[in-house]
Design an enzyme around this catalytic site. Sequence first.
Site, PDB file in Angstrom:
ATOM      1  N   LEU A 136      27.250  30.514  40.971  1.00  0.00           N
ATOM      2  CA  LEU A 136      27.370  31.161  39.658  1.00  0.00           C
ATOM      3  C   LEU A 136      28.704  30.847  39.002  1.00  0.00           C
ATOM      4  CD1 LEU A 136      26.001  34.634  40.779  1.00  0.00           C
ATOM      5  CD2 LEU A 136      24.830  33.031  39.273  1.00  0.00           C
ATOM      6  N   GLY A 137      29.690  30.548  39.823  1.00  0.00           N
ATOM      7  CA  GLY A 137      31.011  30.264  39.287  1.00  0.00           C
ATOM      8  C   GLY A 137      31.933  29.936  40.437  1.00  0.00           C
ATOM      9  N   SER A 138      33.163  29.576  40.088  1.00  0.00           N
ATOM     10  CA  SER A 138      34.102  29.279  41.173  1.00  0.00           C
ATOM     11  C   SER A 138      35.517  29.616  40.747  1.00  0.00           C
ATOM     12  CB  SER A 138      34.001  27.810  41.564  1.00  0.00           C
ATOM     13  OG  SER A 138      34.339  27.023  40.446  1.00  0.00           O
ATOM     14  N   GLY A 139      36.403  29.663  41.721  1.00  0.00           N
ATOM     15  CA  GLY A 139      37.810  29.953  41.451  1.00  0.00           C
ATOM     16  C   GLY A 139      38.640  29.407  42.589  1.00  0.00           C
ATOM     17  N   ASN A 140      39.900  29.770  42.620  1.00  0.00           N
ATOM     18  CA  ASN A 140      40.788  29.285  43.679  1.00  0.00           C
ATOM     19  C   ASN A 140      40.348  29.766  45.061  1.00  0.00           C
ATOM     20  OD1 ASN A 140      42.473  27.895  41.982  1.00  0.00           O
ATOM     21  ND2 ASN A 140      43.712  29.722  41.537  1.00  0.00           N
ATOM     22  N   PHE A 141      39.806  30.981  45.063  1.00  0.00           N
ATOM     23  CA  PHE A 141      39.420  31.635  46.324  1.00  0.00           C
ATOM     24  C   PHE A 141      38.216  30.956  46.997  1.00  0.00           C
ATOM     25  CE2 PHE A 141      37.043  33.117  42.807  1.00  0.00           C
ATOM     26  CZ  PHE A 141      35.753  33.120  43.296  1.00  0.00           C
ATOM     27  N   CYS A 165      33.902  30.191  45.941  1.00  0.00           N
ATOM     28  CA  CYS A 165      32.899  30.195  44.876  1.00  0.00           C
ATOM     29  C   CYS A 165      32.097  31.494  44.871  1.00  0.00           C
ATOM     30  CB  CYS A 165      31.967  29.002  45.029  1.00  0.00           C
ATOM     31  SG  CYS A 165      31.001  29.098  46.522  1.00  0.00           S
ATOM     32  N   VAL A 166      31.360  31.702  43.771  1.00  0.00           N
ATOM     33  CA  VAL A 166      30.496  32.870  43.665  1.00  0.00           C
ATOM     34  C   VAL A 166      29.059  32.383  43.710  1.00  0.00           C
ATOM     35  CG1 VAL A 166      29.818  34.830  42.235  1.00  0.00           C
ATOM     36  CG2 VAL A 166      32.215  34.163  42.345  1.00  0.00           C
ATOM     37  N   ASP A 211      43.865  41.972  34.285  1.00  0.00           N
ATOM     38  CA  ASP A 211      43.312  40.642  33.993  1.00  0.00           C
ATOM     39  C   ASP A 211      42.121  40.764  33.044  1.00  0.00           C
ATOM     40  OD1 ASP A 211      43.087  37.918  34.041  1.00  0.00           O
ATOM     41  OD2 ASP A 211      42.366  37.761  36.106  1.00  0.00           O
TER      42      ASP A 211
END
EC number: 2.7.10.2
Length: 611
Positions: free
Chosen positions: A334-339, A341-342, A451
């Site tokens: 569904l999405g991703s980030g530094n941590f 992914c979702v 945030d």
Amino acid sequence: MPDAASHLPFFYGSISRSEAEEYLKLAGMSDGLFLLRQCLRSLGGYVLSMVHNLQFYHYPIERQLNGTYAIAGGKAHCGPEELCEFYSKDADGLCCTLRKPCNRPSGVALQPGVFDSMRDNMVREYIRQTWKLEGDALEQAIISQAPQVEKLIATTAHEKMPWYHSNISREEAERRLYSGAQPDGKFLLRERKENGTYALSLVYGKTVYHYRIDQDKSGKYSIPEGTKFDTLWQLVEYLKLKPDGLIYFLKESCHNPNMPAGELTLKGRTSCEHQTSGHVTDPWSCSPVEGPGKSRLLPMDTSVYESPYSDPEELKDKKLFLKRDHLMIDEVELGSGNFGCVRKGVYKMRKKQIDVAIKVLKSNNEKAVKDEMMKEAQIMHQLDNPYIVRMIGVCEAESLMLVMEMASGGPLNKFLSSKREEIPVSNVVELMHQVSIGMKYLEEKNFVHRDLAARNVLLVNQHYAKISDFGLSKALAADDSYYKARTAGKWPLKWYAPECILYHKFSSKSDVWSYGVTMWEAFTYGQKPYKKMKGPEVISFIEQGKRMECPADCPAEMYKLMQQCWTYKWEDRPGFAAVETIIRSYYYSIAAKIEKGPEETEEDKAKAACP
Ligand code: ADP
Ligand code: MG
């Protein structure tokens, strides 16, 4: 729900004709002196009372089916304010132009209408019974959905009144009225078998009288020669005050023996089934982007309005850590980030399965990163609000995973930039109002988000937003009003208030600043704030007293609110309680104006178009 005219100084609310004349006399009776008052007869209508040559004139202003306002025979206007402005320049059939507003004297409050409190109670009861809500979930449904629900119930409200006896014959009506005591004014309303029209049956002097209720071409109801009303319940309420041609006024309702107490049986709407068993359908799929004629899904119709743990059976299993074998993880990202992914997934509960979004840490995760995610989980664990993404729990298996409710519409900025043409400004106001409700809840609970940005507002559907990403959030100690960061980190500077950047102080007031930037992103349909400026440039821009400009087509009221959110000193900045009130009253005022009445269908439009 505030009246669309409540902000006008010359609006008096529900005062009578003679009271209006008294106020005009007191104000001097000059030519063109005018005031506005609520109309008793039509839902959302007004009366313009004015003076010319020492005479009084009263012009009813009707709210039309398409939501515009007009004096009979005159031009349509989008609101009472615009209408008055028009007639101040052009008499266009009135006795003269509107010249001088007869403002409410100081100390004279708006007079609430007969229907105002009744309408509020009806909205409350309707939401309570249709969606089986209680407590905060009920209050927030009322705040966020009053305009929609009001329209939904207006046309069918009579059906749940004790005096409504649906389809019974004239003889049966008489039998019911003659049974028991027969005081003058005992009445009932029934649907006539012949052609779906209605009739009022009324006792006077131990005799029952029957009155046919007519419906004109525009759908308005009246007894023959009587005043016309938008809805049957308004007609009945009015006839309780005045006989208006009846032999006696309506006094005591003859209770329908077949009406179960407190039960709602409204036509035209069955709320989407809340999940009971099996897999929950994706609410997004019900209405991705609404086309004309499609009925809209209210937040309460979705499975994510109430917590999955609001069911006491499910609550028994509520723990921070979830069992891995109850979680199915999909390949879909569904999405991703530094941590990491979702991912999309499904979580199996006692009685139901729910769609979830799973934030999966990268497998090589270090302790510090795990701690970060656990902090985020601890925060989310304490929150439960319809306008905040809820956490279901965490799961420690192949990696650490944060399991959340699914908001499949994705981030607000992306949604708006891809659907610019289809999403009207009123829809943006609606979503930002919901964000303010969620933020007001955080403020009450003494949490700071830190945030808040359009990228972190996720959509459940076109009319339902939730705040997400609590990765930077903090719970404040009971008597602290701010959080002080020891060192600056990777911060979203363009969303931060001056005190965050200068003193590392974070509070709900600094979240309000970010809310202003989020509003700006929303009303520009997903543009990046402060164009190509870098963080430090933004700081000096703000220090110079400059602020971002009003987005194209953004209502002045909404830009004014952004500017209030960007008040330099946090002490002078409004809190979320105030922000929510401001955006709510604006949202209600435009919702009343632009939403089509429930009675207008494609068929009606076609009919209207025929000669
Ligand atoms: P980060 O801390 O990296 O910003 P977020 O929590 O904002 O992480 O999530 C990153 C992305 O994952 C979001 O932009 C969104 O696309 C997706 N996402 C996160 N949470 C959900 C959710 N509950 N439902 C649907 N998608 C989500
Ligand atoms: Mg994010």
